[in-house]
Design a protein around this motif. Structure first.
Motif, PDB file in Angstrom:
ATOM      1  N   GLN A   1      69.163  -8.032  21.789  1.00  0.00           N
ATOM      2  CA  GLN A   1      67.991  -8.891  21.669  1.00  0.00           C
ATOM      3  C   GLN A   1      67.809  -9.794  22.880  1.00  0.00           C
ATOM      4  O   GLN A   1      66.688 -10.197  23.192  1.00  0.00           O
ATOM      5  CB  GLN A   1      68.097  -9.726  20.389  1.00  0.00           C
ATOM      6  CG  GLN A   1      68.032  -8.905  19.112  1.00  0.00           C
ATOM      7  CD  GLN A   1      66.787  -8.042  19.028  1.00  0.00           C
ATOM      8  OE1 GLN A   1      65.674  -8.511  19.273  1.00  0.00           O
ATOM      9  NE2 GLN A   1      66.960  -6.759  18.718  1.00  0.00           N
TER      10      GLN A   1
ATOM     11  N   GLY B   1      69.786  -2.388  21.137  1.00  0.00           N
ATOM     12  CA  GLY B   1      69.823  -3.457  20.156  1.00  0.00           C
ATOM     13  C   GLY B   1      70.096  -4.826  20.737  1.00  0.00           C
ATOM     14  O   GLY B   1      70.246  -5.803  19.986  1.00  0.00           O
TER      15      GLY B   1
ATOM     16  N   ALA C   1      62.736  -1.506  23.795  1.00  0.00           N
ATOM     17  CA  ALA C   1      64.034  -0.899  23.466  1.00  0.00           C
ATOM     18  C   ALA C   1      64.125   0.532  23.973  1.00  0.00           C
ATOM     19  O   ALA C   1      65.200   0.988  24.395  1.00  0.00           O
ATOM     20  CB  ALA C   1      64.264  -0.947  21.957  1.00  0.00           C
TER      21      ALA C   1
END
Length: 230
Positions: free
Chosen positions: A131, A129, A120
């Motif tokens: 994924q 954020g 990240a």
């Protein structure tokens, strides 16, 4: 003409999956094997042995070091060079300490994959954020495994800023707007050191430009490649 694509640390050909469709006219594409060797020079030797006679050369991050070694060894084979989110600086003291820590770990210690936090941190804040991106990067690391992780973690990067003036082929240098792994100063050093090079910042992306902003990357590369062909 072929395009030779060189990935970065613990990344494989999937790095370029969203980029190559928009660059079809510059293919076919050859994906460099950085997974069997423990030095930049040995990586460059293997890539050159498997490369077409002439090619467009694209190096991302760690792959930029390999790309420049290839240019130094076989300048007549490289028709143009694209350097993405990379540097010409050598290892810092912090990086040397990290390598020492890896070297001191027993070979039997298993590779548990790239951490979510580490992945990240390589992304733009707006993507930290996501994924889907994190999982895709982690999947590449898992495919490559512990042996490749150890070899690439111990890879020595020497300062080659004094060698940049020897690069004479057309060169495009690209930086991510919010790259936390490679500073703007490092990328600008490449532009200043390589005579006649072009430089552009890709907006709204961190370090992982081919994954975070593939369409923007394709647009910039196409415009530049069309320009040098003209």
């Amino acid at each position: 003409m072929s395009m030779l694509l060189i990935p970065g640390f613990m990344l494989d050909a999937d790095l370029w999956r969203d980029v190559t469709p928009g660059l079809d006219e510059f293919g076919p594409f050859v994906h460099a094997d950085l997974f069997q060797d423990g030095t930049i020079k040995d990586m460059a030797s293997r890539v050159l042995a498997q490369a077409p006679e002439t090619f467009l050369l694209v190096g991302f991050s760690m792959g930029g070091y390999v790309a420049r070694e290839i240019v130094r060894r076989a300048p007549e084979r490289v028709k143009a060079l694209v350097l993405i989110a990379t540097s010409a600086r050598g290892d810092t003291e912090v990086q040397r300490q990290r390598k020492e820590a890896v070297a001191n770990k027993p070979d039997s210690v298993s590779f548990k994959g790239l951490s979510t936090a580490a992945v990240a941190s390589s992304l733009h804040p707006d993507n930290a954020g996501r994924q889907d991106l994190i999982a895709r990067i982690q999947a590449m690391g898992e495919r490559l495994g512990s042996d490749v992780f150890r070899r690439q973690s111990l890879l020595e990067r020497v300062d080659e800023r004094h060698l940049l003036a020897d690069i004479n082929c057309p060169c495009l240098i690209l930086a991510g707007e919010q790259d936390k792994l490679r500073s703007r100063a490092e990328v600008e050093e490449l532009h200043d050191g390589i005579t006649g090079s072009s430089f552009q910042v890709i907006e709204k992306t961190g370090h992982m430009i081919p994954l975070e902003a593939p369409d923007e990357l394709v647009t910039v590369m196409r415009q530049w490649l069309d320009g040098i062909e003209a």
